[in-house]
Design a protein around this motif. Structure first.
Motif, short mmCIF file in Angstrom:
data_model
loop_
_atom_site.label_atom_id
_atom_site.label_comp_id
_atom_site.label_asym_id
_atom_site.label_seq_id
_atom_site.Cartn_x
_atom_site.Cartn_y
_atom_site.Cartn_z
N ALA A 9 0.84 -1.34 -0.08
CA ALA A 9 -0.13 -0.02 -0.02
C ALA A 9 0.66 1.24 -0.08
O ALA A 9 0.45 2.18 -0.64
CB ALA A 9 -0.71 -0.10 1.19
N PHE A 10 1.89 1.27 0.82
CA PHE A 10 2.95 2.41 0.78
C PHE A 10 3.83 2.70 -0.03
O PHE A 10 3.85 3.70 -0.62
CB PHE A 10 3.75 2.37 2.21
CG PHE A 10 4.51 3.31 2.62
CD1 PHE A 10 4.01 4.70 2.72
CD2 PHE A 10 5.77 3.06 2.97
CE1 PHE A 10 4.96 5.83 2.95
CE2 PHE A 10 6.75 4.12 3.27
CZ PHE A 10 6.19 5.34 3.43
N ILE A 11 4.58 1.58 -0.76
CA ILE A 11 5.75 1.83 -1.63
C ILE A 11 5.18 2.39 -3.19
O ILE A 11 5.72 3.35 -3.70
CB ILE A 11 6.34 0.45 -2.03
CG1 ILE A 11 7.12 0.32 -0.50
CG2 ILE A 11 7.34 0.57 -3.10
CD1 ILE A 11 7.75 -1.11 -0.66
N THR B 292 5.31 9.52 -5.45
CA THR B 292 5.49 11.08 -5.15
C THR B 292 6.77 11.20 -5.11
O THR B 292 7.17 12.44 -5.61
CB THR B 292 5.32 10.82 -3.57
OG1 THR B 292 3.82 10.61 -3.21
CG2 THR B 292 5.50 12.25 -2.79
N ASN B 293 7.76 10.20 -4.94
CA ASN B 293 9.37 10.49 -5.38
C ASN B 293 9.36 10.89 -6.89
O ASN B 293 10.10 11.75 -7.22
CB ASN B 293 10.13 9.33 -4.97
CG ASN B 293 11.38 9.29 -5.33
OD1 ASN B 293 12.01 10.39 -4.74
ND2 ASN B 293 12.08 8.47 -5.86
N ALA C 205 8.62 12.91 -0.87
CA ALA C 205 8.57 11.60 -0.57
C ALA C 205 8.74 11.59 0.97
O ALA C 205 8.21 10.63 1.77
CB ALA C 205 9.47 10.58 -1.47
N VAL C 206 9.92 12.06 1.51
CA VAL C 206 10.26 11.95 2.80
C VAL C 206 9.23 12.54 3.79
O VAL C 206 8.70 12.19 4.86
CB VAL C 206 11.71 12.55 3.04
CG1 VAL C 206 11.84 12.65 4.57
CG2 VAL C 206 12.61 11.88 2.20
N ASP C 207 8.75 13.62 3.29
CA ASP C 207 7.51 14.44 4.16
C ASP C 207 6.43 13.56 4.25
O ASP C 207 5.70 13.34 5.29
CB ASP C 207 7.28 15.57 3.40
CG ASP C 207 8.15 16.68 3.48
OD1 ASP C 207 8.86 16.84 4.33
OD2 ASP C 207 8.10 17.86 2.84
N LEU C 208 5.81 12.82 3.16
CA LEU C 208 5.03 11.80 3.12
C LEU C 208 5.26 10.67 4.23
O LEU C 208 4.42 10.17 5.07
CB LEU C 208 4.59 11.15 1.70
CG LEU C 208 3.69 9.90 1.67
CD1 LEU C 208 2.50 10.32 2.00
CD2 LEU C 208 3.66 9.38 0.25
N ALA C 209 6.48 10.15 4.15
CA ALA C 209 7.06 9.11 5.20
C ALA C 209 6.72 9.44 6.54
O ALA C 209 6.22 8.91 7.34
CB ALA C 209 8.30 8.63 4.79
N THR D 24 12.47 2.52 -1.64
CA THR D 24 12.03 3.53 -2.90
C THR D 24 13.23 4.37 -3.37
O THR D 24 13.40 4.54 -4.49
CB THR D 24 11.08 4.60 -2.28
OG1 THR D 24 10.14 3.77 -1.82
CG2 THR D 24 10.68 5.57 -3.38
N PHE D 25 14.62 4.36 -2.37
CA PHE D 25 15.48 5.09 -3.07
C PHE D 25 16.66 4.15 -3.39
O PHE D 25 17.88 4.56 -3.39
CB PHE D 25 15.93 6.02 -1.90
CG PHE D 25 14.85 7.28 -1.62
CD1 PHE D 25 14.45 7.99 -2.66
CD2 PHE D 25 14.64 7.72 -0.30
CE1 PHE D 25 13.49 9.01 -2.25
CE2 PHE D 25 13.85 8.46 0.04
CZ PHE D 25 13.02 9.10 -1.06
N ARG D 26 16.32 2.94 -3.55
CA ARG D 26 16.99 2.10 -4.39
C ARG D 26 18.32 1.48 -3.12
O ARG D 26 19.31 1.25 -3.55
CB ARG D 26 17.83 2.37 -5.61
CG ARG D 26 16.70 2.48 -6.70
CD ARG D 26 15.96 1.29 -7.02
NE ARG D 26 15.21 1.46 -8.19
CZ ARG D 26 13.87 1.74 -8.09
NH1 ARG D 26 13.24 2.18 -7.03
NH2 ARG D 26 13.03 1.90 -9.05
#
Length: 520
Positions: free
Chosen positions: A63-65, A71-72, A80-84, A153-155
């Protein structure tokens, strides 16, 4: 880092995790065997362990990724970091409340999980105590899952894949160093679980800090209102509910099966749990590794082209088939040797080996389904299609329990994993049909010939394995454990040579098997 290298990194870390996990289970079997005490621990750990699978490897990630990746890609890393951060705030507060309720209502949790335990008995009271001690692990592993999703997400795949090793190391240390100081060794195991959870959080938050993605979930009380009103956060939470059912059908069935097993003879929960741990080895190595790596790439490809999406899915499925078929045959035919090698020590006797082997054989019949679900389900979630897997998941859960009505009276405790296997195969088949029917995935040409060659090689390997297996008395070799280890590893090595040699003769070489999709 391309997909192949990413999958290799995750697989290597997952291999280390599963090796240490098997060592952990070997020590558990040696100290506890399979009886009332071990059943109490496995029942108590079932809830947090289920949440580990759902969050770290399932519903939360699914659901999250995709939303985080989108977003990223569209708004950049900072967004993306703000969402996290917003998700972590709401998740932390919600799970803290769940943990408090779970600890206070530990007896109700146990009655719901294992209604076969006699309320007020020593085993029931021990199970309640262990449940209360380990319930906070749910909060810890959820924070680990959030950090893992952000890093993936940031590999950055290595640390999230390595994190479970810390739990196993903590568990092993607790069993060896703490257990002698307790009247019941399982209490040391419970403490080790919590220490392992803390270690995972510390390591992954360190990883976030190094990548400039520091988030503070402890700020949740002050930001929960803002987080709840955020549209993207609510999308994540909305998708988590159906994803929990759709992706984790086998785990939901496992919870129900634990309840059923508590009504069977003592040791049944443990036999199934030991078998499940053994089957996690191939499931995690391929299914979890590929699923973890594929989901962010599928999510990105879904916004670009159908052809790219199909190539990625095709690659994952071909790689799965070539490894899962021999693994399933090997697990089924070699179950007694593997169980004896790993668990036949101390209090784990010959009866326990036979009963656990039955569970492993039952699980092996559905290994293909268990792995394929982890590849096929992300195909829907990458497209943010939640409804279809939910409908499929509900149908599979119901069908699995209907199979229990037939299999449990016939096969006892082994009927429970047999039903899970049947449900997993059905789940994978219907997910595949759904992807095709919706036009989300178009397989490449040559699948029939590819599958035929893989099947022929797997059968040839199986014949060789059956013959070699007849030459050993695995239980009698308990007096010579080093020789037993050498014999098991030797048989596995020969089987591997047979399998890949036949594949090579048929025109499938290893480089072609693992070749990454074009453009990835």
């Amino acid at each position: 880092m391309n997909l192949l290298k990413s999958a290799a990194v995750v697989s290597a870390m997952t291999l280390l995790s599963r090796i240490t996990g098997l060592i952990r289970e070997t020590i558990t079997a040696r100290l506890l065997g399979a009886g009332a005490e071990s059943d109490a621990f496995f029942i108590a750990f079932r809830i947090p362990n289920l949440l580990r699978r759902l969050f770290a490897e399932g519903a939360f990630s699914q659901a999250f990724i995709p939303i985080l990746s989108q977003t990223n890609a569209v708004e950049g890393k900072a967004a993306a970091v703000d969402l996290a951060r917003r998700v972590s705030s709401l998740l932390f507060v919600t799970l803290l409340l769940i943990v408090v309720l779970g600890v206070l209502g530990g007896s109700w949790v146990v009655m719901g999980m294992a209604s076969g335990l006699e309320v007020g008995s020593d085993q029931f009271e021990l199970t309640v105590l262990l449940t209360q001690w380990m319930f906070p692990y749910i909060l810890l592993i959820s924070m680990v899952a959030l950090a893992s999703g952000l890093l993936n997400t940031f590999r950055s795949f290595a640390l999230p894949a390595f994190a479970p090793v810390l739990l196993n190391i903590s568990f092993i240390a607790g069993a060896l160093l703490l257990a002698p100081y307790f009247d019941e060794a399982v209490k040391a195991f419970a403490i080790a679980v919590m220490v392992g959870g803390v270690l995972q959080v510390v390591v992954l938050w360190y990883g976030l800090a190094r990548t400039g993605c520091w988030i503070n979930p402890f700020a949740g009380f002050g930001t929960i209102k803002a987080a709840w009103s955020d549209e993207q956060v609510r999308r994540v939470l909305k998708n988590m509910v159906p994803a929990t059912l759709a992706v984790s059908v086998a785990q939901i069935s496992l919870i129900i099966n634990t309840n059923i097993a508590s009504h069977l003879e003592k040791g049944s929960v443990s036999w199934i749990s030991y078998g499940d741990r053994l089957m996690e080895f191939p499931t995690a190595l391929l299914g979890v590794a590929l699923g973890t790596v594929l989901l962010p790439s599928l999510s990105a490809a879904a916004t670009r082209s159908h052809e790219e999406f199909s190539r990625l899915m095709d690659w994952g499925l071909r790689l799965t088939v070539v490894f899962v078929l021999p693994a399933a045959i090997g697990m089924g035919l070699f179950s007694e040797a593997l169980v004896a090698l790993l668990f036949h020590y101390g209090r784990f006797d010959a009866v326990d080996v036979a009963m656990t082997s039955q569970a492993v054989v039952a699980y092996s019949l559905g290994l293909a389904g268990l792995v394929l679900v982890k590849i096929l389900a992300p195909g829907f979630y990458a497209k943010q299609d939640i409804r279809t897997p939910v409908i499929i998941g509900i149908g599979v859960v119901v069908t699995t329990q209907l199979m229990n009505l037939v299999f449990v009276p016939l096969y006892g405790h082994a009927g429970l994993p047999l039903s899970i296997s049947g449900g997993a195969l059905l789940n994978a088949a219907v997910l595949y049909w759904g992807l095709r029917r919706r036009g989300l995935y178009t397989p490449s040409t040559g699948w029939a010939m590819y599958f035929t060659k893989v099947l022929l090689a797997a059968v040839a390997m199986g014949v060789g394995l059956w013959f070699m297996n007849q030459q050993f008395d695995w239980l009698a070799m308990a007096t010579t454990p080093v020789l037993r280890i050498a014999a098991v590893l030797g048989v596995i090595a020969v089987c591997g040579l047979i399998y890949f040699a036949v594949l090579a003769v048929l025109g499938l070489n290893p480089r072609r098997l693992i070749r990454k999709p074009a453009g990835q």
